[in-house]
Design a protein around this motif. Sequence first.
Motif, mmCIF file in Angstrom:
data_model
loop_
_atom_site.group_PDB
_atom_site.id
_atom_site.type_symbol
_atom_site.label_atom_id
_atom_site.label_comp_id
_atom_site.label_asym_id
_atom_site.label_seq_id
_atom_site.Cartn_x
_atom_site.Cartn_y
_atom_site.Cartn_z
ATOM 1 N N UNK A 128 67.692 10.560 24.030
ATOM 2 C CA UNK A 128 68.278 9.256 24.338
ATOM 3 C C UNK A 128 67.185 8.223 24.596
ATOM 4 N N UNK A 129 67.527 6.965 24.328
ATOM 5 C CA UNK A 129 66.608 5.868 24.615
ATOM 6 C C UNK A 129 66.682 5.510 26.090
ATOM 7 N N UNK A 130 65.512 5.243 26.676
ATOM 8 C CA UNK A 130 65.397 4.909 28.092
ATOM 9 C C UNK A 130 64.476 3.706 28.214
ATOM 10 N N UNK A 131 64.914 2.694 28.945
ATOM 11 C CA UNK A 131 64.102 1.490 29.165
ATOM 12 C C UNK A 131 63.649 1.489 30.625
ATOM 13 N N UNK A 132 62.334 1.461 30.840
ATOM 14 C CA UNK A 132 61.786 1.528 32.195
ATOM 15 C C UNK A 132 60.493 0.728 32.243
ATOM 16 N N UNK A 133 60.046 0.413 33.441
ATOM 17 C CA UNK A 133 58.793 -0.321 33.579
ATOM 18 C C UNK A 133 57.645 0.503 33.020
ATOM 19 N N UNK A 134 56.818 -0.113 32.179
ATOM 20 C CA UNK A 134 55.687 0.583 31.603
ATOM 21 C C UNK A 134 54.679 0.992 32.652
ATOM 22 N N UNK A 135 53.985 2.093 32.410
ATOM 23 C CA UNK A 135 53.027 2.587 33.391
ATOM 24 C C UNK A 135 51.924 1.584 33.710
ATOM 25 N N UNK A 137 52.160 -1.491 34.051
ATOM 26 C CA UNK A 137 52.728 -2.524 34.922
ATOM 27 C C UNK A 137 53.178 -1.989 36.271
ATOM 28 N N UNK A 138 53.084 -0.663 36.458
ATOM 29 C CA UNK A 138 53.464 -0.078 37.733
ATOM 30 C C UNK A 138 54.545 0.964 37.652
ATOM 31 N N UNK A 139 54.931 1.385 36.444
ATOM 32 C CA UNK A 139 55.944 2.425 36.314
ATOM 33 C C UNK A 139 55.422 3.770 36.794
ATOM 34 N N UNK A 140 56.347 4.646 37.183
ATOM 35 C CA UNK A 140 56.000 5.976 37.679
ATOM 36 C C UNK A 140 55.862 6.949 36.518
ATOM 37 N N UNK A 141 55.253 8.113 36.788
ATOM 38 C CA UNK A 141 55.158 9.153 35.763
ATOM 39 C C UNK A 141 56.516 9.503 35.178
ATOM 40 N N UNK A 142 57.556 9.504 36.028
ATOM 41 C CA UNK A 142 58.900 9.865 35.564
ATOM 42 C C UNK A 142 59.577 8.741 34.797
ATOM 43 N N UNK A 152 58.429 13.269 27.308
ATOM 44 C CA UNK A 152 58.624 14.289 26.275
ATOM 45 C C UNK A 152 60.074 14.407 25.823
ATOM 46 N N UNK A 153 60.990 14.148 26.733
ATOM 47 C CA UNK A 153 62.404 14.389 26.428
ATOM 48 C C UNK A 153 63.155 13.154 25.959
ATOM 49 N N UNK A 154 62.635 11.953 26.279
ATOM 50 C CA UNK A 154 63.395 10.744 25.975
ATOM 51 C C UNK A 154 62.560 9.768 25.146
ATOM 52 N N UNK A 155 63.262 8.904 24.465
ATOM 53 C CA UNK A 155 62.628 7.835 23.684
ATOM 54 C C UNK A 155 62.455 6.646 24.629
ATOM 55 N N UNK A 156 61.299 6.583 25.273
ATOM 56 C CA UNK A 156 61.096 5.624 26.363
ATOM 57 C C UNK A 156 60.444 4.349 25.837
ATOM 58 N N UNK A 157 61.024 3.228 26.212
ATOM 59 C CA UNK A 157 60.471 1.905 25.922
ATOM 60 C C UNK A 157 60.092 1.265 27.250
ATOM 61 N N UNK A 158 58.882 0.715 27.320
ATOM 62 C CA UNK A 158 58.417 0.135 28.568
ATOM 63 C C UNK A 158 58.502 -1.379 28.577
ATOM 64 N N UNK A 159 59.000 -1.924 29.682
ATOM 65 C CA UNK A 159 58.942 -3.373 29.868
ATOM 66 C C UNK A 159 57.797 -3.683 30.823
ATOM 67 N N UNK A 160 57.384 -4.955 30.861
ATOM 68 C CA UNK A 160 56.224 -5.316 31.649
ATOM 69 C C UNK A 160 56.433 -6.533 32.518
#
Length: 419
Positions: A128-135, A137-142, A152-160
């Motif tokens: 699944x696609x997941x939108x989260x703060x990019x590392x 910019x301060x995003x967490x490992x998770x 590894x499990x998700x299609x992650x897109x980072x915002x900033x």
Amino acid sequence: MPVVAAPAPTPSVPAGADFDALARQDPEIAAVVRDEARREADGLQLIAAENFTSRAVLAALGSPLANKYAEGYPGARHHGGCDVVDGAERIAVDRAKGLFGAEHANVQPHSGSAAVLAAYAALLKPGDALLAMGLPSGGHLTHGSPVNFSGRWFDVVGYGVDAESGLIDYEQVYALARTHRPRAIVVGSISYPRHPDYAAFRAIADDVGAYLLADAAHPIGLVAGGAAPNPVPYADVVCATTHKVLRGPRGGMLLCGGELAERIDRAVFPFTQGGAQMHTIAAKAVAFGEAARPAFTAYAHQVVSNARVLADGLAAEGFVVPTGGTDTHLITVDPSPLGLDGREARARLAAAGVVLDTCALPYGDGRGLRLGTAAVTTQGMGEAEMARVAALFAQALRGERNAATEVRELARRFPPYAG
């Protein structure tokens, strides 16, 4: 005339169980405990994710509840003899729901990362696609690190964040959400010092049909004390830790509405965890009870006041403070104007007894410093001490030999566990 340090006092060891018994049975481990108590008492503990629990929390952690195996939930355990310990979990759940205004709480996650893993397991499928703060910019490992299960499990897109202000770029978040149509959007960070706009994230999630997941590991203690906005009314699921500003034992929790309660519970047990740690759950209940008192409200607001004074003091000493300050316990600073990168600055500060972390900076190749005021506020320090801490930062980074002595003297005036 050289400054002579005062003799080190014997640190108070606030063991939950009988420390004398430990010293007799295993002097090697007892020495480690004593040394850690001394380290904590002799320096400035400014790691943003750390705090000093109360003696009552430690007592619960060192209680006979540590002996009980309790897979499952109260009234439906997979082991016998859980009637008594079930009471601790029911108390913890009720206190968490009341403290944060949530319909449902799960207090079993062993950590903040375990809580996030369970939330993903409840809401998402691999791929699944997941939108989260990019590392950067301060995003967490998770939130999408390639070395973590999330990456590894998700299609992650980072915002900033915006390049000039350092604040979340909500137009970018909206554009990315419309382009990638994520199954879930994560709001939360380990080094963003401003309050997120939960209502804006809720509107974006609704527009693209996504779940909204709030990772409130850092601000949840401020939420409990009324010093930060509450994500519970906006997010489908709130993940949090019970340490940091909340001042409880190391662990996690999940808050959600009634419609997701069963999915969240099953994602914790049996999907991602085994037996609940009943001594830790009891300690969480103690912390929730403490956080509901007026003294904790005053504490949470003092944490923020201290952080703002410290941020202003660091800016006056020549550090760059992204976003121009802080709304929370968190401060991020760029030491490059002083001719240092984050790692070298951290090493010099550590040599002077000032303990903190480095962090990614949203723009540029260097690393900054991340610090917080939760622990020193618990010790009783206020705005005057924060102004002094800012000056000690500069002294340590300039290599002044008396910086370590002055740090130690300040720390010893505010012992974490007096008496």
